[in-house]
Design a protein around this motif. Sequence first.
Motif, mmCIF file in Angstrom:
data_model
loop_
_atom_site.group_PDB
_atom_site.id
_atom_site.type_symbol
_atom_site.label_atom_id
_atom_site.label_comp_id
_atom_site.label_asym_id
_atom_site.label_seq_id
_atom_site.Cartn_x
_atom_site.Cartn_y
_atom_site.Cartn_z
ATOM 1 N N CYS A 1 16.192 -0.672 7.897
ATOM 2 C CA CYS A 1 16.855 0.626 7.959
ATOM 3 C C CYS A 1 16.380 1.471 6.775
ATOM 4 C CB CYS A 1 18.366 0.462 7.908
ATOM 5 S SG CYS A 1 19.019 -0.548 9.260
ATOM 6 N N PHE A 2 16.146 2.743 7.062
ATOM 7 C CA PHE A 2 15.639 3.684 6.065
ATOM 8 C C PHE A 2 16.589 4.860 5.936
ATOM 9 C CE2 PHE A 2 12.078 1.576 8.060
ATOM 10 C CZ PHE A 2 11.232 1.255 7.009
ATOM 11 N N ALA B 1 7.193 -1.741 6.116
ATOM 12 C CA ALA B 1 8.354 -0.983 5.639
ATOM 13 C C ALA B 1 7.944 -0.053 4.498
ATOM 14 C CB ALA B 1 9.469 -1.931 5.200
ATOM 15 N N ARG B 2 7.132 -0.554 3.583
ATOM 16 C CA ARG B 2 6.618 0.293 2.490
ATOM 17 C C ARG B 2 5.892 1.505 3.060
ATOM 18 N NH1 ARG B 2 1.688 -2.342 0.262
ATOM 19 N NH2 ARG B 2 0.998 -1.541 2.285
ATOM 20 N N ASP B 3 4.999 1.261 4.005
ATOM 21 C CA ASP B 3 4.204 2.349 4.575
ATOM 22 C C ASP B 3 5.077 3.359 5.316
ATOM 23 O OD1 ASP B 3 2.028 1.053 3.492
ATOM 24 O OD2 ASP B 3 1.284 0.295 5.418
ATOM 25 N N ARG B 4 6.092 2.864 6.012
ATOM 26 C CA ARG B 4 7.005 3.778 6.717
ATOM 27 C C ARG B 4 7.785 4.625 5.713
ATOM 28 N NH1 ARG B 4 7.385 7.330 10.222
ATOM 29 N NH2 ARG B 4 9.519 7.829 10.813
ATOM 30 N N ALA B 5 8.224 4.021 4.629
ATOM 31 C CA ALA B 5 8.964 4.772 3.611
ATOM 32 C C ALA B 5 8.092 5.854 2.989
ATOM 33 C CB ALA B 5 9.486 3.820 2.534
ATOM 34 N N CYS C 1 14.769 -4.868 0.532
ATOM 35 C CA CYS C 1 13.846 -5.901 1.021
ATOM 36 C C CYS C 1 12.409 -5.719 0.554
ATOM 37 C CB CYS C 1 13.913 -6.019 2.542
ATOM 38 S SG CYS C 1 13.312 -4.570 3.430
ATOM 39 N N THR C 2 12.024 -4.524 0.140
ATOM 40 C CA THR C 2 10.662 -4.312 -0.353
ATOM 41 C C THR C 2 10.538 -4.563 -1.853
ATOM 42 O OG1 THR C 2 11.185 -1.964 -0.416
ATOM 43 C CG2 THR C 2 9.858 -2.738 1.446
ATOM 44 N N GLY C 3 11.632 -4.722 -2.541
ATOM 45 C CA GLY C 3 11.617 -5.136 -3.940
ATOM 46 C C GLY C 3 10.750 -4.313 -4.872
ATOM 47 N N GLY C 4 10.605 -3.035 -4.612
ATOM 48 C CA GLY C 4 9.844 -2.172 -5.506
ATOM 49 C C GLY C 4 8.447 -1.831 -5.011
ATOM 50 N N MET C 5 8.102 -2.244 -3.809
ATOM 51 C CA MET C 5 6.757 -1.995 -3.292
ATOM 52 C C MET C 5 6.464 -0.503 -3.099
ATOM 53 S SD MET C 5 6.449 -5.124 -0.527
ATOM 54 C CE MET C 5 4.785 -4.714 0.029
ATOM 55 N N VAL C 6 7.470 0.283 -2.751
ATOM 56 C CA VAL C 6 7.254 1.723 -2.574
ATOM 57 C C VAL C 6 6.980 2.353 -3.939
ATOM 58 C CG1 VAL C 6 8.254 3.900 -1.773
ATOM 59 C CG2 VAL C 6 8.652 1.793 -0.488
ATOM 60 N N ALA C 7 7.812 2.029 -4.914
ATOM 61 C CA ALA C 7 7.606 2.557 -6.259
ATOM 62 C C ALA C 7 6.254 2.114 -6.802
ATOM 63 C CB ALA C 7 8.734 2.110 -7.181
#
Length: 158
Positions: free
Chosen positions: A113-114, A142-146, A23-29
């Motif tokens: 879910c993580f 979600a990005r920040d939690r990851a 669902c974040t589509g690459g935002m964490v990366a």
Amino acid sequence: MNVADLLDRAKARGVRIATAESCTGGMVAAALTDIPGSSAVVERGFITYTNTSKQEMLGVRAETLDAVGAVSEQVAREMAEGALRHSHAQLAVSITGIAGPGGSEFKPEGRVCFGVAAEGHQSTTETVEFGALGRNTVRQQARDRALALLLHGLSNFA
């Protein structure tokens, strides 16, 4: 969350990171690679938006998807573990959720879910109910939690 600090800590421990995102589509990366020098830590990222991509790229089992659906801790675990298996990383985080709009009585908007997998350690999972805050806000949180989970996951490495 200080992403540069996360990268510095991973580099100091010799830990490479992989991400597996739906669902974040690459935002964490993207958050990780926005920092100069991140190539010393970021090994690769998987964007697995569809169930088919989760199966093909990460080895998520069709049986798991059929039994519990993509937005589940079981799938998040298989995604994180698959990211480790299909990379040269020692630490991986996964995200699968419903950013919105939409959702259902059983899987409401804002449920994410993580999974965290660390080489030589037991994988962990969690579900966060962010609520119907809007697509962008759910994805950012979600990005920040990851990223926070990655920082915590580094504690597995001396």
